[in-house]
Scaffold this motif. Sequence first.
Motif, PDB file in Angstrom:
ATOM      1  N   LEU A  45     -41.709  13.318  11.416  1.00 17.43           N
ATOM      2  CA  LEU A  45     -40.987  12.223  10.768  1.00 17.43           C
ATOM      3  C   LEU A  45     -39.545  12.621  10.471  1.00 17.43           C
ATOM      4  O   LEU A  45     -38.611  11.885  10.790  1.00 17.43           O
ATOM      5  CB  LEU A  45     -41.695  11.810   9.472  1.00 17.43           C
ATOM      6  N   HIS A  46     -39.345  13.789   9.900  1.00 17.93           N
ATOM      7  CA  HIS A  46     -38.002  14.231   9.534  1.00 17.93           C
ATOM      8  C   HIS A  46     -37.109  14.391  10.765  1.00 17.93           C
ATOM      9  O   HIS A  46     -35.933  14.028  10.734  1.00 17.93           O
ATOM     10  CB  HIS A  46     -38.049  15.523   8.729  1.00 17.93           C
ATOM     11  N   THR A  47     -37.669  14.901  11.855  1.00 13.54           N
ATOM     12  CA  THR A  47     -36.904  15.044  13.094  1.00 13.54           C
ATOM     13  C   THR A  47     -36.496  13.686  13.644  1.00 13.54           C
ATOM     14  O   THR A  47     -35.362  13.499  14.082  1.00 13.54           O
ATOM     15  CB  THR A  47     -37.738  15.804  14.153  1.00 13.54           C
ATOM     16  N   ARG A  48     -37.405  12.719  13.590  1.00 15.21           N
ATOM     17  CA  ARG A  48     -37.074  11.374  14.070  1.00 15.21           C
ATOM     18  C   ARG A  48     -36.037  10.687  13.193  1.00 15.21           C
ATOM     19  O   ARG A  48     -35.183   9.962  13.691  1.00 15.21           O
ATOM     20  CB  ARG A  48     -38.340  10.515  14.164  1.00 15.21           C
ATOM     21  N   VAL A  49     -36.098  10.919  11.895  1.00 11.59           N
ATOM     22  CA  VAL A  49     -35.102  10.343  10.984  1.00 11.59           C
ATOM     23  C   VAL A  49     -33.719  10.867  11.358  1.00 11.59           C
ATOM     24  O   VAL A  49     -32.755  10.106  11.444  1.00 11.59           O
ATOM     25  CB  VAL A  49     -35.439  10.668   9.507  1.00 11.59           C
ATOM     26  N   ILE A  50     -33.619  12.155  11.614  1.00 12.90           N
ATOM     27  CA  ILE A  50     -32.344  12.755  12.020  1.00 12.90           C
ATOM     28  C   ILE A  50     -31.898  12.178  13.367  1.00 12.90           C
ATOM     29  O   ILE A  50     -30.740  11.804  13.539  1.00 12.90           O
ATOM     30  CB  ILE A  50     -32.465  14.290  12.085  1.00 12.90           C
ATOM     31  N   LYS A  51     -32.821  12.088  14.309  1.00  5.58           N
ATOM     32  CA  LYS A  51     -32.506  11.568  15.644  1.00  5.58           C
ATOM     33  C   LYS A  51     -31.994  10.122  15.582  1.00  5.58           C
ATOM     34  O   LYS A  51     -31.055   9.763  16.288  1.00  5.58           O
ATOM     35  CB  LYS A  51     -33.753  11.638  16.528  1.00  5.58           C
ATOM     36  N   PHE A  52     -32.583   9.309  14.717  1.00  6.84           N
ATOM     37  CA  PHE A  52     -32.202   7.897  14.614  1.00  6.84           C
ATOM     38  C   PHE A  52     -31.027   7.669  13.660  1.00  6.84           C
ATOM     39  O   PHE A  52     -30.550   6.555  13.536  1.00  6.84           O
ATOM     40  CB  PHE A  52     -33.404   7.051  14.168  1.00  6.84           C
ATOM     41  N   GLY A  53     -30.596   8.705  12.966  1.00 10.80           N
ATOM     42  CA  GLY A  53     -29.453   8.571  12.072  1.00 10.80           C
ATOM     43  C   GLY A  53     -29.781   8.019  10.705  1.00 10.80           C
ATOM     44  O   GLY A  53     -28.905   7.507  10.017  1.00 10.80           O
ATOM     45  N   GLY A  54     -31.026   8.083  10.302  1.00  9.70           N
ATOM     46  CA  GLY A  54     -31.426   7.615   8.975  1.00  9.70           C
ATOM     47  C   GLY A  54     -32.756   6.903   9.020  1.00  9.70           C
ATOM     48  O   GLY A  54     -33.177   6.398  10.064  1.00  9.70           O
ATOM     49  N   GLU A  56     -33.652   4.088   7.579  1.00  6.36           N
ATOM     50  CA  GLU A  56     -33.558   2.641   7.792  1.00  6.36           C
ATOM     51  C   GLU A  56     -33.392   2.315   9.277  1.00  6.36           C
ATOM     52  O   GLU A  56     -34.023   1.389   9.785  1.00  6.36           O
ATOM     53  CB  GLU A  56     -32.419   2.058   6.976  1.00  6.36           C
ATOM     54  N   ASN A  57     -32.577   3.085   9.976  1.00  6.20           N
ATOM     55  CA  ASN A  57     -32.413   2.880  11.421  1.00  6.20           C
ATOM     56  C   ASN A  57     -33.719   3.137  12.159  1.00  6.20           C
ATOM     57  O   ASN A  57     -34.073   2.407  13.080  1.00  6.20           O
ATOM     58  CB  ASN A  57     -31.326   3.792  11.988  1.00  6.20           C
ATOM     59  N   LEU A  58     -34.437   4.179  11.764  1.00  5.02           N
ATOM     60  CA  LEU A  58     -35.717   4.485  12.397  1.00  5.02           C
ATOM     61  C   LEU A  58     -36.688   3.324  12.241  1.00  5.02           C
ATOM     62  O   LEU A  58     -37.271   2.859  13.225  1.00  5.02           O
ATOM     63  CB  LEU A  58     -36.316   5.756  11.795  1.00  5.02           C
ATOM     64  N   LEU A  59     -36.842   2.841  11.020  1.00  8.50           N
ATOM     65  CA  LEU A  59     -37.818   1.786  10.766  1.00  8.50           C
ATOM     66  C   LEU A  59     -37.428   0.441  11.372  1.00  8.50           C
ATOM     67  O   LEU A  59     -38.290  -0.368  11.695  1.00  8.50           O
ATOM     68  CB  LEU A  59     -38.039   1.627   9.260  1.00  8.50           C
ATOM     69  N   SER A  60     -36.141   0.196  11.541  1.00  4.72           N
ATOM     70  CA  SER A  60     -35.718  -1.110  12.056  1.00  4.72           C
ATOM     71  C   SER A  60     -35.493  -1.127  13.564  1.00  4.72           C
ATOM     72  O   SER A  60     -35.406  -2.204  14.159  1.00  4.72           O
ATOM     73  CB  SER A  60     -34.463  -1.588  11.334  1.00  4.72           C
ATOM     74  N   THR A  61     -35.411   0.045  14.225  1.00  7.48           N
ATOM     75  CA  THR A  61     -35.144   0.050  15.669  1.00  7.48           C
ATOM     76  C   THR A  61     -36.147   0.853  16.485  1.00  7.48           C
ATOM     77  O   THR A  61     -36.003   0.947  17.697  1.00  7.48           O
ATOM     78  CB  THR A  61     -33.740   0.629  15.961  1.00  7.48           C
ATOM     79  N   PHE A  62     -37.191   1.405  15.861  1.00  3.01           N
ATOM     80  CA  PHE A  62     -38.139   2.253  16.588  1.00  3.01           C
ATOM     81  C   PHE A  62     -38.926   1.465  17.628  1.00  3.01           C
ATOM     82  O   PHE A  62     -39.460   0.400  17.347  1.00  3.01           O
ATOM     83  CB  PHE A  62     -39.122   2.923  15.621  1.00  3.01           C
ATOM     84  N   GLU A  63     -38.981   1.992  18.851  1.00  2.00           N
ATOM     85  CA  GLU A  63     -39.810   1.434  19.917  1.00  2.00           C
ATOM     86  C   GLU A  63     -40.797   2.497  20.361  1.00  2.00           C
ATOM     87  O   GLU A  63     -40.437   3.670  20.496  1.00  2.00           O
ATOM     88  CB  GLU A  63     -38.960   1.016  21.117  1.00  2.00           C
ATOM     89  N   CYS A  64     -42.036   2.087  20.606  1.00  4.47           N
ATOM     90  CA  CYS A  64     -43.052   3.033  21.047  1.00  4.47           C
ATOM     91  C   CYS A  64     -42.748   3.515  22.469  1.00  4.47           C
ATOM     92  O   CYS A  64     -41.891   2.962  23.163  1.00  4.47           O
ATOM     93  CB  CYS A  64     -44.436   2.395  20.984  1.00  4.47           C
TER      94      CYS A  64
END
Length: 85
Positions: A45-54, A56-64
Motif C-alpha cells: 500500500l505504501h509503495t503504491r501511495v508513493i507511486k500514485f503521488g498520494g 487520494e490519487n491512488l483511491l481516485s485513479t487506481f485501475e486493476c
Amino acid sequence: MAKLNTEILNSWVQMYTSKFKLPETKVPCTTSDCQVQTTMFGTNLHTRVIKFGGIENLLSTFECKTCRAKSKARDLIAKLTAAKS
C-alpha cells in the motif's frame, strides 16, 4: 464493496493520513464497468501511495491489472490504425 463515493473516499484518506492504513484491505478499481478489488496493505500500500503521488490519487485513479491491459491494447490498436492510414 461498490465504487468509492466522495464521502467514503474522504474518510479513507483521513484514516490513511492518521493511521497509515485503510479501513479495508481491498481497493476497488475505478473503471466504470469493472468490479475487481485489489488487495493493498502494508508496504504494498505504501509503495503504491508513493507511486500514485498520494493516497487520494491512488483511491481516485487506481485501475486493476486487467483494465490497464485493456487500456494499453486499445491504445496500441488506435496507434496501429492511425499508422496504416
